[in-house]
Design a protein around this motif. Structure first.
Motif, PDB file in Angstrom:
ATOM      1  N   THR A  40      27.945 -11.641  -8.359  1.00  0.00           N
ATOM      2  CA  THR A  40      29.015 -11.114  -9.208  1.00  0.00           C
ATOM      3  C   THR A  40      28.444 -10.315 -10.369  1.00  0.00           C
ATOM      4  O   THR A  40      28.966  -9.251 -10.719  1.00  0.00           O
ATOM      5  CB  THR A  40      29.915 -12.257  -9.711  1.00  0.00           C
ATOM      6  OG1 THR A  40      30.409 -12.992  -8.587  1.00  0.00           O
ATOM      7  CG2 THR A  40      31.088 -11.729 -10.519  1.00  0.00           C
ATOM      8  N   LEU A  41      27.361 -10.807 -10.973  1.00  0.00           N
ATOM      9  CA  LEU A  41      26.708 -10.062 -12.049  1.00  0.00           C
ATOM     10  C   LEU A  41      26.180  -8.720 -11.545  1.00  0.00           C
ATOM     11  O   LEU A  41      26.284  -7.703 -12.242  1.00  0.00           O
ATOM     12  CB  LEU A  41      25.553 -10.870 -12.645  1.00  0.00           C
ATOM     13  CG  LEU A  41      25.932 -11.982 -13.610  1.00  0.00           C
ATOM     14  CD1 LEU A  41      24.689 -12.757 -14.028  1.00  0.00           C
ATOM     15  CD2 LEU A  41      26.649 -11.432 -14.822  1.00  0.00           C
ATOM     16  N   TYR A  89      27.346 -16.334  -8.545  1.00  0.00           N
ATOM     17  CA  TYR A  89      27.274 -15.852  -9.921  1.00  0.00           C
ATOM     18  C   TYR A  89      26.347 -14.641 -10.002  1.00  0.00           C
ATOM     19  O   TYR A  89      26.688 -13.614 -10.594  1.00  0.00           O
ATOM     20  CB  TYR A  89      26.777 -16.981 -10.833  1.00  0.00           C
ATOM     21  CG  TYR A  89      27.038 -16.753 -12.295  1.00  0.00           C
ATOM     22  CD1 TYR A  89      28.215 -17.193 -12.885  1.00  0.00           C
ATOM     23  CD2 TYR A  89      26.115 -16.110 -13.097  1.00  0.00           C
ATOM     24  CE1 TYR A  89      28.470 -16.991 -14.234  1.00  0.00           C
ATOM     25  CE2 TYR A  89      26.351 -15.896 -14.449  1.00  0.00           C
ATOM     26  CZ  TYR A  89      27.529 -16.346 -15.012  1.00  0.00           C
ATOM     27  OH  TYR A  89      27.778 -16.139 -16.347  1.00  0.00           O
ATOM     28  N   ARG A  90      25.180 -14.750  -9.395  1.00  0.00           N
ATOM     29  CA  ARG A  90      24.200 -13.659  -9.399  1.00  0.00           C
ATOM     30  C   ARG A  90      24.786 -12.415  -8.717  1.00  0.00           C
ATOM     31  O   ARG A  90      24.645 -11.294  -9.216  1.00  0.00           O
ATOM     32  CB  ARG A  90      22.928 -14.114  -8.690  1.00  0.00           C
ATOM     33  CG  ARG A  90      21.720 -13.286  -8.977  1.00  0.00           C
ATOM     34  CD  ARG A  90      20.444 -13.932  -8.455  1.00  0.00           C
ATOM     35  NE  ARG A  90      20.559 -15.382  -8.452  1.00  0.00           N
ATOM     36  CZ  ARG A  90      20.120 -16.183  -7.486  1.00  0.00           C
ATOM     37  NH1 ARG A  90      19.510 -15.690  -6.447  1.00  0.00           N
ATOM     38  NH2 ARG A  90      20.271 -17.483  -7.545  1.00  0.00           N
ATOM     39  N   LEU A  96      33.336 -14.765 -13.019  1.00  0.00           N
ATOM     40  CA  LEU A  96      32.241 -15.358 -13.785  1.00  0.00           C
ATOM     41  C   LEU A  96      32.722 -16.551 -14.607  1.00  0.00           C
ATOM     42  O   LEU A  96      32.018 -17.561 -14.708  1.00  0.00           O
ATOM     43  CB  LEU A  96      31.587 -14.307 -14.686  1.00  0.00           C
ATOM     44  CG  LEU A  96      30.802 -13.214 -13.964  1.00  0.00           C
ATOM     45  CD1 LEU A  96      30.376 -12.125 -14.950  1.00  0.00           C
ATOM     46  CD2 LEU A  96      29.599 -13.797 -13.240  1.00  0.00           C
ATOM     47  N   LEU A 113      33.294 -19.443 -12.080  1.00  0.00           N
ATOM     48  CA  LEU A 113      32.014 -19.934 -11.568  1.00  0.00           C
ATOM     49  C   LEU A 113      31.250 -20.717 -12.633  1.00  0.00           C
ATOM     50  O   LEU A 113      30.636 -21.740 -12.331  1.00  0.00           O
ATOM     51  CB  LEU A 113      31.163 -18.767 -11.060  1.00  0.00           C
ATOM     52  CG  LEU A 113      31.628 -18.145  -9.755  1.00  0.00           C
ATOM     53  CD1 LEU A 113      30.918 -16.814  -9.514  1.00  0.00           C
ATOM     54  CD2 LEU A 113      31.409 -19.108  -8.588  1.00  0.00           C
ATOM     55  N   ASN A 114      31.307 -20.251 -13.860  1.00  0.00           N
ATOM     56  CA  ASN A 114      30.646 -20.964 -14.951  1.00  0.00           C
ATOM     57  C   ASN A 114      31.235 -22.362 -15.133  1.00  0.00           C
ATOM     58  O   ASN A 114      30.501 -23.354 -15.237  1.00  0.00           O
ATOM     59  CB  ASN A 114      30.761 -20.164 -16.251  1.00  0.00           C
ATOM     60  CG  ASN A 114      30.034 -20.821 -17.394  1.00  0.00           C
ATOM     61  OD1 ASN A 114      28.881 -21.227 -17.265  1.00  0.00           O
ATOM     62  ND2 ASN A 114      30.704 -20.937 -18.516  1.00  0.00           N
ATOM     63  N   VAL A 146      27.035 -21.732  -6.056  1.00  0.00           N
ATOM     64  CA  VAL A 146      27.615 -21.158  -7.273  1.00  0.00           C
ATOM     65  C   VAL A 146      26.633 -20.177  -7.910  1.00  0.00           C
ATOM     66  O   VAL A 146      27.019 -19.086  -8.335  1.00  0.00           O
ATOM     67  CB  VAL A 146      28.015 -22.270  -8.273  1.00  0.00           C
ATOM     68  CG1 VAL A 146      28.333 -21.698  -9.645  1.00  0.00           C
ATOM     69  CG2 VAL A 146      29.190 -23.061  -7.748  1.00  0.00           C
TER      70      VAL A 146
END
Length: 111
Positions: A91-92, A88-89, A10, A13-14, A84
């Protein structure tokens, strides 16, 4: 993947999303050179060393430049930002499942 690895992902990716947004914002700036963070290699190195990811922003000289010297493409940056966002989604969601499993293990005998 443990929560620690998901947290690292995260973070990377951020930061990559920030870099891609800067590319998009500078798509009309003469002589601007596109920047990127190689997500997979940064994550591999961080997980191999079991340490914080060394996030290094790299200049992209492989993409041909336009007449004004700028080598960004709004379409490419938006496409990469979409990738990305999807990672990200995902991974969350993995982190939420990991937390739910831990919560279940913690509270299993208390109900």
């Amino acid at each position: 993947m443990a929560l620690f690895g998901l947290e690292k992902a995260l973070t990377v990716l951020n930061r990559r999303a920030q870099v891609l947004a800067q590319n998009l914002a500078n798509s009309n700036t003469p002589t601007y050179i596109r920047r990127d963070i190689p997500f997979h290699s940064v994550m591999k190195a961080a997980l191999d060393k079991n340490s914080e990811p060394a996030i290094v922003v790299q200049l992209d000289f492989s993409t041909p430049a336009r007449a004004d010297g700028n080598n960004t493409s709004p379409e490419r940056e938006l496409s990469e930002l979409s990738k990305v966002a999807l990672l990200y989604r995902t991974t969350l969601q993995l982190a939420a499942k990991e937390i739910a499993q831990l919560r279940s293990a913690i509270f299993e005998g208390r109900r």
